[in-house]
Scaffold this active site. Structure first.
Site, PDB file in Angstrom:
ATOM      1  N   TYR A   1       0.705  -1.196   0.115  1.00 64.20           N
ATOM      2  CA  TYR A   1      -0.027   0.045  -0.024  1.00 64.20           C
ATOM      3  C   TYR A   1       1.110   1.283  -0.059  1.00 64.20           C
ATOM      4  O   TYR A   1       1.668   1.513   1.050  1.00 64.20           O
ATOM      5  CB  TYR A   1      -0.902   0.051   1.307  1.00 64.20           C
TER       6      TYR A   1
ATOM      7  N   PRO B   1     -15.847  -2.295 -11.411  1.00 63.82           N
ATOM      8  CA  PRO B   1     -16.998  -1.978 -12.326  1.00 63.82           C
ATOM      9  C   PRO B   1     -18.075  -3.109 -12.228  1.00 63.82           C
ATOM     10  O   PRO B   1     -19.447  -3.171 -12.329  1.00 63.82           O
ATOM     11  CB  PRO B   1     -16.453  -2.213 -13.870  1.00 63.82           C
TER      12      PRO B   1
END
Length: 312
Positions: free
Chosen positions: A70, A232
């Site tokens: 991260y 999506p």
């Protein structure tokens, strides 16, 4: 006369744990924790990022999820700066990927045993710890995101061998799995798996059998994308009409209701919603106090789960 909060529901700093208490790797933690990935968005304001982590502690969060990849160590360094030993926070990290800022995704697969070992060493160094309480092995069995190709297609047994070796060496306290199939988990259970992180929400419940298996085995279920979205192909909990209706009735937001449903859905659920916004952090923590009556729960349980292909 007010009822005292049970000691198990209070953090080391004396704050009530949001959502009550749960268990991971023998540690008692808040059922509403914090996923630190979105702290990458505060790369230009380190002070705000540290303040957000401190605010999470003030609100009773003592379970933080992170990874060396991260922000290429940025997020881990923030946690090192912000979290104090006396806070009693359980930091859970993961291996199985590495930064790839110039690639099609910001990550690349890092599945080989020597890469898993290097990932553990990187996490130890950036977090400033002698032992990582829990390390999740990010498999690539299912999506969303990375797929294993070539020499990154590694047998689970080979990965577990190096993970258990590092546990025996004292570098790892306990082992978890992420993005794993039910068959993969069954193979891994003898190694002593303490948690599973898969994409799961009110509207994407394909892994329901896995949730049940984890509950039976005393394994924490730690869903990522708990409100859907992000990719999506993932439906969003907040776009479900029944969720909006119930949230209005209860006086909370649809997002809070989606988190509250997960807490009620199974006793082994631990949440790690992420945000870089203090007000969203407070709203997520407040979801732990929402009570769902049987009628509301039945309505939400009746929301259809949408089977999705999590591969990009």
């Amino acid at each position: 006369m007010p009822t005292a909060t049970p000691s198990s529901d209070v953090t080391a700093t004396g704050v009530a744990r949001p959502g009550g208490s749960g268990r991971i790797a023998g540690h008692t933690v808040s059922r509403v924790g914090y996923g630190a990935m979105q702290l990458e968005r505060l790369h230009g304001d380190r002070g705000a990022a540290v303040a957000l982590l401190r605010r999470a502690i003030e609100l009773g969060v003592d379970h933080i999820d992170t990874a060396q990849f991260y922000g290429d160590g940025f997020v881990n360094q923030l946690i090192r700066d912000a979290i104090r030993p006396e806070d009693g926070v359980v930091v859970v990290t993961k291996v199985g990927a590495a930064p790839d800022p110039d690639g099609p995704l910001p990550l690349r697969a890092a599945q080989r045993p020597e890469e898993l070992r290097a990932g553990v060493e990187d996490n130890l160094r950036s977090l400033g710890l002698d032992q990582l309480p829990v390390v999740n092995l990010r498999r690539l069995d299912i999506g969303p995101g990375l797929e294993a190709e070539g020499d990154q297609v590694v047998d689970l047994d080979d990965q577990l061998a190096v993970m258990t070796a590092m546990r025996d060496e004292g570098k790892i306290g306990a082992i978890g799995l992420s993005s794993v199939t039910a068959d993969g988990l069954r193979r891994a259970i003898p190694a002593g798996i303490v948690c599973v992180q898969n994409a799961y929400s009110l509207v994407t419940r394909d892994d329901q059998d896995l949730v049940k298996l984890c509950a039976e085995e005393g394994i924490a279920w730690v869903p990522f994308f708990p409100l859907g979205g992000s990719f999506p192909q993932l439906p969003k909990v907040t776009e479900e009409p029944a969720v909006h209706d119930a949230a209005t009735s209860l006086g909370c937001t649809p997002s809070q209701l989606g988190l509250a449903w997960l807490l009620r859905h199974a006793p082994n659920v631990l949440l790690i919603p992420g945000t870089a916004d203090p007000s969203h952090l407070e709203a997520n923590v407040a979801a732990g106090a929402i009570t769902l009556d049987d009628a509301t729960l039945a309505t939400l349980d009746a929301v259809p789960s949408r089977s999705v292909d999590l591969r990009l």
